[in-house]
Enzyme design. Sequence first.
Site, mmCIF file in Angstrom:
data_model
loop_
_atom_site.group_PDB
_atom_site.id
_atom_site.type_symbol
_atom_site.label_atom_id
_atom_site.label_comp_id
_atom_site.label_asym_id
_atom_site.label_seq_id
_atom_site.Cartn_x
_atom_site.Cartn_y
_atom_site.Cartn_z
ATOM 1 N N TYR A 284 5.526 -9.974 6.968
ATOM 2 C CA TYR A 284 5.629 -8.516 7.106
ATOM 3 C C TYR A 284 6.146 -8.180 8.498
ATOM 4 C CZ TYR A 284 2.821 -7.404 2.919
ATOM 5 O OH TYR A 284 2.367 -7.255 1.637
ATOM 6 N N ASP B 56 0.825 -1.213 0.000
ATOM 7 C CA ASP B 56 0.000 0.000 0.000
ATOM 8 C C ASP B 56 0.858 1.262 0.000
ATOM 9 O OD1 ASP B 56 -2.199 -1.633 0.184
ATOM 10 O OD2 ASP B 56 -2.438 -1.419 2.343
#
Length: 375
Positions: free
Chosen positions: A146, A91
Amino acid sequence: EENGHQNKRLKSNADEEDAEDQNKKSPKRKIVLLMAYSGKGYHGMQRNVGSSQFKTIEDDLVSALVQSGCIPENHGEDMKKMSFQRCARTDKGVSAAGQIVSLKVRLIDDILEKINNHLPSHIRILGLKRVTGGFNSKNKCDARTYSYMLPTFAFAHKDHDVQEELYRLDTETLERVNKLLACYKGTHNFHNFTSQKGPRDPSAKRYIMEMYCGEPFVRESMEFAVIKVKGQSFMMHQIRKMIGLVIAIVKGYAAESIMERSWGEEKVDVPKAPGLGLVLEKVHFEKYNRRFGNDGLHEPLEWTEEEEKIAVFKEQYIYPTIINTEREEKSMANWLNTLPIHDFNSSAVEMQTNNKNSKKSSDLEGSDGCGDDSD
């Protein structure tokens, strides 16, 4: 005149032959590139063709691929022509230390050096491997890891007056954070952790393999910690909302029981932590590696030799960006101020009107918020 035309024709034929020779010397091959980048100032990874005002990481990457001679210009305009696929669509503002893209390129000499020469220093290609012709980095990826780096004052209780630089996370709070993060393990319905997915959408079910917060450390007089999460795949904003909800619980804005409620069908107001600290650490290709990694033609998609380069890049570009931006723009501190605006009980309005008493009693009973990981 005729001679002039003939000479031109001969020259253009010779040019074409030279180009063909060059292409024969460097035929197109399917490869993967290991990428690291600092995402600050970019509108995510994925290119939006025809939308030049929103700059993405792929805009810079495609431009470097064309300029270095790896791909023809028309492949840059239509990325399907080079079978381009990214492993994860990060993102806006999100960084990566181990992003993988697959594509067909001409394997020119000193290819990595040439691509990097046309990239800004905060985007680097750290490795390259040949893969099978049908390889697709998104479809062949088994899991993604992540990390989320955040200042530890994010976990300070709302009733305590905290000086951000002086705050230090105690063992008890860290244990509570880890107990809550561990609740996410297993398969759950994460429709409340993204937008545009209904509670009965099968794709909202996601499998989380691990999630924990590491020991805190001090950088430039502020204490930080890193949360790691490994899952099969993640939806847009999912990780930031998973972390946002845990922060809201630890700070005392929401009851632990909200976690289990959020996996149910009702709509729950889940806050989304800032994008700044999120980093795509690693992508995993276990099934591909088992099948092709030792077939004598292809290498396993593991990057142990590149680990040092990855660590150096993180220290040079990713961590300083997160720390300095946090200090200057106070993205976490400002976001924490929005938590009181959220109504963590609003989703229970219907239940309250149907049966106020049962709602009260269930709230009093509470829950550790973990739910059953076996589903």
